[in-house]
Design an enzyme around this catalytic site. Structure first.
Site, PDB file in Angstrom:
ATOM      1  N   ASP A 286      -0.157   4.766   1.252  1.00 50.12           N
ATOM      2  CA  ASP A 286      -0.230   5.895   2.188  1.00 50.12           C
ATOM      3  C   ASP A 286      -0.233   5.154   3.477  1.00 50.12           C
ATOM      4  O   ASP A 286      -0.937   4.159   3.913  1.00 50.12           O
ATOM      5  CB  ASP A 286      -1.571   6.597   2.050  1.00 50.12           C
ATOM      6  CG  ASP A 286      -1.733   7.635   0.924  1.00 50.12           C
ATOM      7  OD1 ASP A 286      -0.874   8.414   0.874  1.00 50.12           O
ATOM      8  OD2 ASP A 286      -2.554   7.372   0.000  1.00 50.12           O
TER       9      ASP A 286
ATOM     10  N   ASP B 197       0.884  -1.281   0.037  1.00 48.62           N
ATOM     11  CA  ASP B 197       0.114  -0.031  -0.010  1.00 48.62           C
ATOM     12  C   ASP B 197       0.817   1.090   0.082  1.00 48.62           C
ATOM     13  O   ASP B 197       2.323   1.088   0.385  1.00 48.62           O
ATOM     14  CB  ASP B 197      -0.866  -0.064   1.320  1.00 48.62           C
ATOM     15  CG  ASP B 197      -1.709   1.296   1.228  1.00 48.62           C
ATOM     16  OD1 ASP B 197      -2.424   1.625   0.431  1.00 48.62           O
ATOM     17  OD2 ASP B 197      -1.917   1.679   2.361  1.00 48.62           O
TER      18      ASP B 197
ATOM     19  N   ASP C 186      -1.765  -0.906   5.932  1.00 41.57           N
ATOM     20  CA  ASP C 186      -2.009  -0.497   7.228  1.00 41.57           C
ATOM     21  C   ASP C 186      -3.177   0.014   7.814  1.00 41.57           C
ATOM     22  O   ASP C 186      -3.671   0.600   8.911  1.00 41.57           O
ATOM     23  CB  ASP C 186      -1.037   0.812   7.499  1.00 41.57           C
ATOM     24  CG  ASP C 186      -1.712   2.032   6.870  1.00 41.57           C
ATOM     25  OD1 ASP C 186      -1.703   3.217   7.344  1.00 41.57           O
ATOM     26  OD2 ASP C 186      -2.128   1.957   5.720  1.00 41.57           O
TER      27      ASP C 186
END
Length: 210
Positions: free
Chosen positions: A11, A9, A160
């Site tokens: 961000d 991922d 996250d």
């Protein structure tokens, strides 16, 4: 089963953008009259698609979105940094890597360029713009794996957010969830991912999955 692809991922995993986006987004919603703080904003929106965000916000006054976009861009240009330790962790990996993010291609590219990470993912960046459904649907991760020529079961996703972890598990991929950043560990626990708190642990964790 051996790992042949690591899907990151962007961000909150590669770039420390989520505190910036949350601060700017919360202020913008307050201007609309929302009674929302940064903790609630993060819980509702971190990791979501742009379409989901727009649906939840609804109709806005003329110029409101343009002001938000300008504020967000300025804050990113001034403040954005790579997640501490992630560059060294990526450089230690011995398998191919790519990015799969709910962000738009232009936004992902800008974030990677601002933080000096772009060269590590050149030509291997996938966006929710590429598929019918972004995370938490599995489509984006499956698209990335298919394009890279790797079966889902031989991929590991580094995420996250609950949106991202859910997408990875739905795609039949193993998932490592970064709990040392903006998203509290308790929001990631119980979703099926292996939690880690230090990017330096990534190479060892990925090797241990083989």
């Amino acid at each position: 089963m051996a790992i042949d692809l690591v899907i990151f991922d962007c961000d909150g995993v590669l770039v420390d953008s989520e505190p910036i986006s949350t601060r700017v987004g919360t202020a913008a919603l307050r201007r609309l009259g929302w009674t929302i703080d940064e903790a609630e904003y993060a819980e509702r929106f971190v990791g979501c698609t742009n379409e989901y965000w727009a649906e939840q916000v609804g109709e806005t006054p003329p110029g409101w979105r343009q002001r938000l976009d300008a504020e967000h861009r300025a804050a990113m240009m001034a403040e954005l940094r790579a997640i501490e330790g992630i560059e060294a962790a990526i450089d230690q990996l011995t398998v191919p890597v790519c990015v799969a993010s709910n962000g738009r291609h232009a936004t992902i590219r800008r974030s990677l360029e601002l933080t000096g990470l772009a060269k590590r993912f050149d030509g291997r960046v996938f966006s929710a713009e590429d598929v019918a459904r972004g995370k938490p649907a599995p489509d984006l991760f499956l698209h990335a794996a298919d394009t890279m020529g790797v079966p889902p079961e031989r991929c590991v996703v580094v995420e996250d957010s609950p949106f991202g972890v859910t997408a990875a598990m739905s795609a039949g991929m193993r998932c490592l969830a970064y709990a040392g950043g903006f998203t509290p560990a308790d929001r990631l626990a119980g979703l099926g991912a292996t939690l880690f708190h230090d990017p330096a642990a990534l190479p060892r964790l990925i090797t241990s999955l083989d």
